[in-house]
Design a protein around this motif. Structure first.
Motif, PDB file in Angstrom:
ATOM      1  N   UNK A   1       1.731 -14.827 -12.089  1.00  0.00           N
ATOM      2  CA  UNK A   1       1.761 -16.130 -12.771  1.00  0.00           C
ATOM      3  C   UNK A   1       1.275 -17.230 -11.818  1.00  0.00           C
ATOM      4  N   UNK A   2       1.815 -17.227 -10.618  1.00  0.00           N
ATOM      5  CA  UNK A   2       1.475 -18.277  -9.652  1.00  0.00           C
ATOM      6  C   UNK A   2       0.049 -18.092  -9.149  1.00  0.00           C
ATOM      7  N   UNK A   3      -0.327 -16.846  -8.852  1.00  0.00           N
ATOM      8  CA  UNK A   3      -1.675 -16.593  -8.324  1.00  0.00           C
ATOM      9  C   UNK A   3      -2.747 -16.967  -9.354  1.00  0.00           C
ATOM     10  N   UNK A   4      -2.490 -16.666 -10.614  1.00  0.00           N
ATOM     11  CA  UNK A   4      -3.501 -16.967 -11.632  1.00  0.00           C
ATOM     12  C   UNK A   4      -3.610 -18.458 -11.883  1.00  0.00           C
TER      13      UNK A   4
ATOM     14  N   UNK B   1       2.529  -3.818  -3.510  1.00  0.00           N
ATOM     15  CA  UNK B   1       2.537  -4.207  -4.927  1.00  0.00           C
ATOM     16  C   UNK B   1       2.340  -5.722  -5.075  1.00  0.00           C
ATOM     17  N   UNK B   2       3.003  -6.481  -4.199  1.00  0.00           N
ATOM     18  CA  UNK B   2       2.871  -7.935  -4.270  1.00  0.00           C
ATOM     19  C   UNK B   2       1.449  -8.397  -4.020  1.00  0.00           C
ATOM     20  N   UNK B   3       0.783  -7.772  -3.049  1.00  0.00           N
ATOM     21  CA  UNK B   3      -0.611  -8.132  -2.763  1.00  0.00           C
ATOM     22  C   UNK B   3      -1.495  -7.773  -3.954  1.00  0.00           C
ATOM     23  N   UNK B   4      -1.214  -6.621  -4.574  1.00  0.00           N
ATOM     24  CA  UNK B   4      -2.004  -6.222  -5.744  1.00  0.00           C
ATOM     25  C   UNK B   4      -1.789  -7.191  -6.901  1.00  0.00           C
ATOM     26  N   UNK B   5      -0.598  -7.787  -6.991  1.00  0.00           N
ATOM     27  CA  UNK B   5      -0.308  -8.756  -8.053  1.00  0.00           C
ATOM     28  C   UNK B   5      -0.909 -10.132  -7.758  1.00  0.00           C
ATOM     29  N   UNK B   6      -1.435 -10.320  -6.554  1.00  0.00           N
ATOM     30  CA  UNK B   6      -2.108 -11.585  -6.266  1.00  0.00           C
ATOM     31  C   UNK B   6      -1.520 -12.398  -5.131  1.00  0.00           C
TER      32      UNK B   6
END
Lengths: 200, 250
Positions: free
Chosen positions: B115-118, B159-164
């Motif tokens: 959400x934050x990365x996007x 996983x966190x890096x993959x999520x952005x």
């Protein structure tokens, strides 16, 4: 002291508080703008950049700001572009395939090599090339995953290295375009913004 | 080339810096704005401001603190503590943060990271992980260490890096506050598992500890008490690291 106004393009996604704070420390008065006339005609304009290439172009397109920006740059009015603001001056970016940039600078934007940490977050050494009037060699703060790897012809440029050389900043006429964040680059950034303000 | 960063951390509550501050030569030693300006002048590469408020009333004050620090600070500012949604992140960014750190709420709902990365970009999304040793690996702990989860810390970083997430702020729960040095195995494991920058935290008591963390693979080193107790300046630490051969901003 004269109050110097800087029009800041509202793109909806930017660390505007940091930009406003930096301009405030220079005794400048930032004013958020999103109408075409102001953007084409403002004495000084800043195009900030945080977020993606595609999102920045979408915001500029939605507000009808593409042509005013092109007209402003063609007329060589004092303009400061930062981070994604620099990138959208180019024709396209790997970050947002199929999205056209402003195309006022030749070339495209590509992702950093996968052998280095991406995003690049931190202070990198900037080397100012001959012909730079405002940018000086020193350390600047970067926060980017994409970059221009070569300066377009006709621009003075500063470079840094992150898995290979990339464009840290460009100068052409009254245009100062920075991949780094001058608003977060301490004294180096403060002085750079000051020199551009004084000349504009 | 990119330099390694030295990052002082201010834990704030109700508008005051609260964790282990014993300053000399400062009129008001617990004032976040004053400390932020001092650390910037000493050569800090960025600052982390964590909100450890216990009540909503205190939390409101925190945004004022962020605004005050921002006006003075010309280096990057990461803010965290109690961020549960993209709107919390937006409020911190509007107040003056450049990056927002998420911790417990992201473990509860990993989509918070995307959400934050996007909305604001990966460069703005910091995943804070508190990791505790267990057997040959590390488990994620949350709620300020009160709860040990089943999550493997290395897998969670990946996983966190993959999520952005654009950065991992990695704290060793075992070492935090011990002054015994960073958990170097943990730093090496996470730095090898993700391609985003890793900020090491927890356990530093001298400049040699920071050098060890960088040698283990950290891109940046965070410390609080070694700066707060006034024994070491950021400048002295950076001179030591440069002398040890690391690329450091002068």
């Amino acid at each position: 002291m004269t109050i110097q106004e800087v029009a800041v393009v509202r793109t909806g996604i930017a660390n505007l508080a940091s930009v406003f704070a930096a301009l405030g420390r220079l005794n400048a008065t930032p004013r958020l703008v999103h109408d075409g006339m102001a953007i084409e005609r403002a004495a000084r304009l800043m195009l900030p950049g945080v977020g993606s290439f595609g999102a920045a172009m979408a915001a500029l397109t939605a507000d009808g700001l593409i042509e005013p920006l092109r007209a402003r740059l063609a007329a060589d009015r004092p303009t400061l572009a930062v981070c994604v603001g620099l990138q959208v001056l180019f024709a396209a970016s790997e970050e947002s395939p199929g999205v056209a940039g402003l195309g006022v600078l030749a070339g495209t934007i590509a992702r950093f090599d996968a052998r280095v940490r991406v995003p690049q977050l931190g202070w990198n050494e900037v080397v100012a090339g001959t012909g730079c009037r405002w940018i000086r060699s020193g350390y600047a703060y970067f926060a980017n995953s994409y970059r221009a790897s070569a300066a377009p012809a006709g621009c003075a440029s500063a470079s840094a290295d992150h898995g290979g050389p990339f464009v840290a900043g460009l100068e052409r006429g009254a245009l100062l375009a920075l991949q780094c964040h001058p608003e977060l680059s301490g004294r180096w950034g403060h002085d750079l913004l000051g020199r551009w303000m004084a000349a504009s | 080339m990119i330099t390694r960063r030295v990052v002082p951390c201010l834990d704030c509550r109700d508008g005051r810096v609260v964790k282990g501050v014993r300053f000399q030569n400062l009129r008001d030693s617990g004032d976040p704005e004053e400390l932020a300006a001092l650390y910037e002048a000493q050569g800090a590469d960025e600052l982390v401001l964590l909100d450890i408020s216990a009540t909503p009333e205190e939390r409101r004050h925190h945004h004022d603190t962020v605004e005050q620090v921002r006006r003075r600070l010309a280096i990057p500012l990461t803010c965290g503590g109690g961020v549960r949604g993209a709107e919390d992140a937006r409020a911190l960014l509007e107040a003056g943060a450049d990056k927002v750190a998420v911790n417990t709420a992201a473990v509860d709902r990993p989509a918070l990271i995307s959400d934050i990365a996007e909305r604001f970009g990966s460069q703005c999304a910091v995943l804070a992980i508190d990791a505790a040793r267990e057997g040959a690996g590390w488990r994620v702990v949350v709620r300020s260490g009160a709860v040990r989860t089943a999550r493997d810390a290395i897998g969670w970083a990946r996983e966190g890096a993959a999520l952005g997430a654009g950065e991992v702020l990695l704290t060793s729960w075992d070492r935090d506050g011990t002054r015994a040095g960073y958990d170097l195995d943990l730093i090496g494991a996470v730095a090898g598992a993700v391609n985003v920058p890793v900020v090491a935290s927890g356990g530093a008591s001298n400049a040699a500890h920071l050098a060890e963390a960088l040698a283990a693979g950290a891109d940046a080193v965070l410390a609080a008490s070694i700066f707060h107790n006034g024994d070491l300046t950021v400048g002295a630490v950076k001179a030591h690291l440069a002398g040890a051969g690391f690329a450091i901003r002068p």
